[in-house]
Design an enzyme around this catalytic site. Structure first.
Site, PDB file in Angstrom:
ATOM      1  N   THR A  18     -49.815 -19.687 -39.294  1.00 34.07           N
ATOM      2  CA  THR A  18     -49.575 -21.004 -38.697  1.00 34.07           C
ATOM      3  C   THR A  18     -49.689 -22.140 -39.707  1.00 34.07           C
ATOM      4  OG1 THR A  18     -51.901 -21.365 -38.093  1.00 34.07           O
ATOM      5  CG2 THR A  18     -50.524 -20.181 -36.499  1.00 34.07           C
ATOM      6  N   ASP A  19     -49.220 -23.309 -39.254  1.00 32.02           N
ATOM      7  CA  ASP A  19     -49.424 -24.533 -40.026  1.00 32.02           C
ATOM      8  C   ASP A  19     -50.742 -25.162 -39.574  1.00 32.02           C
ATOM      9  OD1 ASP A  19     -48.912 -25.802 -37.570  1.00 32.02           O
ATOM     10  OD2 ASP A  19     -46.884 -26.420 -38.145  1.00 32.02           O
ATOM     11  N   ALA A  20     -51.031 -26.353 -40.036  1.00 32.90           N
ATOM     12  CA  ALA A  20     -52.304 -27.004 -39.723  1.00 32.90           C
ATOM     13  C   ALA A  20     -52.469 -27.296 -38.229  1.00 32.90           C
ATOM     14  CB  ALA A  20     -52.432 -28.305 -40.520  1.00 32.90           C
ATOM     15  N   VAL A  23     -49.289 -23.993 -35.050  1.00 30.39           N
ATOM     16  CA  VAL A  23     -47.942 -23.564 -34.684  1.00 30.39           C
ATOM     17  C   VAL A  23     -47.441 -22.620 -35.778  1.00 30.39           C
ATOM     18  CG1 VAL A  23     -45.559 -24.350 -34.303  1.00 30.39           C
ATOM     19  CG2 VAL A  23     -47.485 -25.716 -33.451  1.00 30.39           C
TER      20      VAL A  23
END
Length: 136
Positions: A18-20, A23
């Site tokens: 995921t991103d920060a 997501v």
């Protein structure tokens, strides 16, 4: 093209995917699809390391078309499907999808993989007996 039912491989989304914001990062979907294609081959008795050692052949992604429909999130349970859409003498076109366990479709993809002679770095015919019943 294929009379074989679509193959599904389970994936759980981890932090590293995921991103920060929690997501799934777009490139993570590519890894999920690669793993599913590798497991599809393994389920049909194809050992990619043995194929490479015995023949000098390997499969490489030639092209991809992806449609990102909905995001996957941290801890989601996903299923990545693999189905043969077209089989040519030196390539296979796969239809792939990634969905959540609740049935939501997240990503659709068309992925063409080419059979490549690793020594010559050139396309090569897929061995006709590699996956019985699927050759052109």
């Amino acid at each position: 093209m294929s009379s074989i039912a679509p193959f599904a491989w389970p994936v759980r989304v981890y932090w590293e995917d995921t991103d920060a914001g929690g997501v799934v990062y777009h490139a993570s979907y590519l890894r999920f699809m690669e793993r599913a294609r590798s497991e599809w081959l393994r389920a049909r008795g194809v050992d990619q390391s043995a194929l490479r050692e015995a023949t000098g052949l390997a499969f490489m992604v030639r092209s991809m078309q992806l449609d990102f429909l909905r995001p996957a999130l941290l801890d989601d349970e996903l299923a990545v499907t693999v189905a043969v859409k077209e089989w040519r003498s030196a390539s296979i076109l796969f239809s792939q999808a990634i969905g959540r366990a609740d049935g939501a479709e997240l990503v659709r993809a068309q992925v063409r993989v080419a059979c490549v002679d690793l020594n010559r770095k050139r396309p090569a015919p897929i061995p006709a007996d590699l996956i019985p019943g699927l050759a052109p």
